[in-house]
Design an enzyme around this catalytic site. Sequence first.
Site, PDB file in Angstrom:
ATOM      1  N   GLU A  88      52.658  29.130  19.850  1.00 52.46           N
ATOM      2  CA  GLU A  88      51.550  28.205  20.044  1.00 52.46           C
ATOM      3  C   GLU A  88      50.761  28.505  21.309  1.00 52.46           C
ATOM      4  OE1 GLU A  88      52.652  24.404  17.520  1.00 52.46           O
ATOM      5  OE2 GLU A  88      53.678  24.393  19.439  1.00 52.46           O
ATOM      6  N   CYS A 101      46.334  27.922  27.653  1.00 49.05           N
ATOM      7  CA  CYS A 101      47.765  27.817  27.958  1.00 49.05           C
ATOM      8  C   CYS A 101      48.496  28.745  26.992  1.00 49.05           C
ATOM      9  CB  CYS A 101      48.182  26.357  27.766  1.00 49.05           C
ATOM     10  SG  CYS A 101      49.931  26.069  27.995  1.00 49.05           S
ATOM     11  N   CYS A 108      62.720  29.276  23.369  1.00 52.34           N
ATOM     12  CA  CYS A 108      63.138  29.418  24.772  1.00 52.34           C
ATOM     13  C   CYS A 108      64.655  29.323  24.851  1.00 52.34           C
ATOM     14  CB  CYS A 108      62.504  28.290  25.597  1.00 52.34           C
ATOM     15  SG  CYS A 108      62.723  28.467  27.381  1.00 52.34           S
ATOM     16  N   CYS A 112      66.201  23.181  28.681  1.00 53.06           N
ATOM     17  CA  CYS A 112      65.922  22.002  29.501  1.00 53.06           C
ATOM     18  C   CYS A 112      65.984  20.790  28.567  1.00 53.06           C
ATOM     19  CB  CYS A 112      64.545  22.103  30.163  1.00 53.06           C
ATOM     20  SG  CYS A 112      64.428  23.516  31.276  1.00 53.06           S
ATOM     21  N   CYS A 115      62.688  19.099  26.947  1.00 50.64           N
ATOM     22  CA  CYS A 115      61.602  19.936  26.419  1.00 50.64           C
ATOM     23  C   CYS A 115      61.790  20.268  24.937  1.00 50.64           C
ATOM     24  CB  CYS A 115      61.523  21.224  27.233  1.00 50.64           C
ATOM     25  SG  CYS A 115      60.231  22.344  26.673  1.00 50.64           S
ATOM     26  N   SER A 207      58.759  24.657  38.117  1.00 52.92           N
ATOM     27  CA  SER A 207      59.199  23.416  37.478  1.00 52.92           C
ATOM     28  C   SER A 207      60.397  22.884  38.257  1.00 52.92           C
ATOM     29  CB  SER A 207      59.583  23.684  36.021  1.00 52.92           C
ATOM     30  OG  SER A 207      58.420  23.924  35.271  1.00 52.92           O
ATOM     31  N   LEU A 208      60.178  21.848  39.042  1.00 51.35           N
ATOM     32  CA  LEU A 208      61.229  21.372  39.961  1.00 51.35           C
ATOM     33  C   LEU A 208      61.988  20.178  39.348  1.00 51.35           C
ATOM     34  CD1 LEU A 208      60.751  21.166  43.807  1.00 51.35           C
ATOM     35  CD2 LEU A 208      62.167  19.538  42.593  1.00 51.35           C
ATOM     36  N   HIS A 209      61.273  19.105  39.096  1.00 55.02           N
ATOM     37  CA  HIS A 209      61.748  17.935  38.342  1.00 55.02           C
ATOM     38  C   HIS A 209      62.824  17.066  38.990  1.00 55.02           C
ATOM     39  CE1 HIS A 209      59.247  19.786  35.444  1.00 55.02           C
ATOM     40  NE2 HIS A 209      60.138  20.562  34.878  1.00 55.02           N
ATOM     41  N   CYS A 326      52.313  19.019  27.407  1.00 56.16           N
ATOM     42  CA  CYS A 326      53.481  19.629  28.066  1.00 56.16           C
ATOM     43  C   CYS A 326      54.769  19.182  27.401  1.00 56.16           C
ATOM     44  CB  CYS A 326      53.588  19.192  29.525  1.00 56.16           C
ATOM     45  SG  CYS A 326      52.227  19.690  30.542  1.00 56.16           S
TER      46      CYS A 326
HETATM   47  N1  SAH Z   1      59.267  27.589  31.059  1.00 54.79           N
HETATM   48  C1  SAH Z   1      58.204  27.482  32.035  1.00 54.79           C
HETATM   49  C2  SAH Z   1      56.844  27.452  31.402  1.00 54.79           C
HETATM   50  C3  SAH Z   1      56.558  26.209  30.570  1.00 54.79           C
HETATM   51  S1  SAH Z   1      55.494  25.208  31.459  1.00 54.79           S
HETATM   52  C4  SAH Z   1      58.448  26.282  32.911  1.00 54.79           C
HETATM   53  O1  SAH Z   1      59.298  25.451  32.565  1.00 54.79           O
HETATM   54  O2  SAH Z   1      57.840  26.169  33.981  1.00 54.79           O
HETATM   55  C5  SAH Z   1      55.629  23.690  30.655  1.00 54.79           C
HETATM   56  C6  SAH Z   1      55.756  22.536  31.638  1.00 54.79           C
HETATM   57  O3  SAH Z   1      55.916  21.327  30.882  1.00 54.79           O
HETATM   58  C7  SAH Z   1      56.975  22.678  32.511  1.00 54.79           C
HETATM   59  O4  SAH Z   1      56.743  22.232  33.812  1.00 54.79           O
HETATM   60  C8  SAH Z   1      57.957  21.789  31.790  1.00 54.79           C
HETATM   61  O5  SAH Z   1      58.980  21.390  32.603  1.00 54.79           O
HETATM   62  C9  SAH Z   1      57.056  20.649  31.356  1.00 54.79           C
HETATM   63  N2  SAH Z   1      57.645  19.847  30.287  1.00 54.79           N
HETATM   64  C10 SAH Z   1      58.632  20.181  29.433  1.00 54.79           C
HETATM   65  N3  SAH Z   1      58.940  19.156  28.631  1.00 54.79           N
HETATM   66  C11 SAH Z   1      58.141  18.130  28.984  1.00 54.79           C
HETATM   67  C12 SAH Z   1      57.971  16.802  28.487  1.00 54.79           C
HETATM   68  N4  SAH Z   1      58.701  16.338  27.483  1.00 54.79           N
HETATM   69  N5  SAH Z   1      57.034  16.032  29.091  1.00 54.79           N
HETATM   70  C13 SAH Z   1      56.271  16.505  30.094  1.00 54.79           C
HETATM   71  N6  SAH Z   1      56.380  17.752  30.589  1.00 54.79           N
HETATM   72  C14 SAH Z   1      57.305  18.562  30.034  1.00 54.79           C
END
Ligand code: SAH
Length: 333
Positions: A88, A101, A108, A112, A115, A207-209, A326
């Site tokens: 996508e 994007c 993947c 996570c 996701c 991506s820290l979170h 995202c």
């Molecule tokens: N794998 C890489 C590139 C993907 S970027 C990464 O994780 O950075 C996609 C972004 O969307 C990342 O920051 C990811 O953490 C975030 N993301 C994933 N699932 C999400 C969700 N359910 N709601 C909001 N953001 C999400």
Amino acid sequence: MHEILLGKSVEEIKSLLAGLTEKIPSYMAGQIAQWIYKKHAVSFDEMTNISVANREILKENFSLGLVAPSVSRLSKDGTEKFLFDNVETVLIPSKDRLTLCISSQAGCKMNCTFCATGKMGFSRQLSVAEILNQYAFLARDNNITNIVFMGMGEPLDNIFAVMEAIRALTAEWGFALSPRRITVSTIGMLPALCRLIEDTECHIAISLHNAFHTQRLALMPVEKTFNIEEIVELLKNYDWAHQRKLSFEYIMLGGLNDSLLHAKTLWKMVRDLPCHINLIPYNANGTDDFVRSSNSAVEAFCNFLTEKGVSCTVRSSRGEDIEAACGLLATTH
Ligand code: SAH
């Protein structure tokens, strides 16, 4: 198998031409590259300054690697989603830019917990041409100003193809985009992150979170191998105070990582780094028990960081109605 030209430099095309049994003049490598990268040709027949006979030889031996998307969905907010062979790509218009994007893998491996792409599992690595095709094809009809590697997959888990794709996107012989128009988002796989920072000039998003190790580990299994403290330490070795931008993405998960204690811990972690924090309200994907933080929690979190002098914004969610936001990219449904 026909050798694919998308992603190849003029020099590389030259040596491919030299290897043919039926010869094509080597200067035509430059013309071919012009057609691919500057004029966005999708077939050899568009290459009208190359003779019909030579075009036939090219067709017999090579493929351009350009493939049209099969499905396109348009959100009511103008965001558009394209499907390229199970991958996508999302086109996001905003006031002064048109951001593409792109995906680096089909599926993947990172798993996570929040996701949707992680949930679908890993299908395969995308080739250099498959990564570039997402831009090359859509740039024909759209004036794309920015590219973000924020689609499916973990870019650093396909580092070779991603680096080659960035080379073709930024090279003079290639699409000649400024690396300042490209952002690579990653969970921070360390050795590959060093390479990306040292060998490109793209902006970096991490991506820290969650700034607490055990809590991040519960959300992101990768924390076991590459922990966030180490990632931040590594980032301190580079210059983010000038042209190049570093940002951290932080999904706001209700009751899990959105307290003021979390904000304070995050601030302590990043305060020595010139960076930007992007708060992403969680997008529910129907497969887990997370909830989006309340608006007041997001606001308080953002205000705390801003007052501490850390630049912070809330990312507006785009394309939710077409599963393009995202964390919603998955092609199993
Ligand atoms: N794998 C890489 C590139 C993907 S970027 C990464 O994780 O950075 C996609 C972004 O969307 C990342 O920051 C990811 O953490 C975030 N993301 C994933 N699932 C999400 C969700 N359910 N709601 C909001 N953001 C999400």
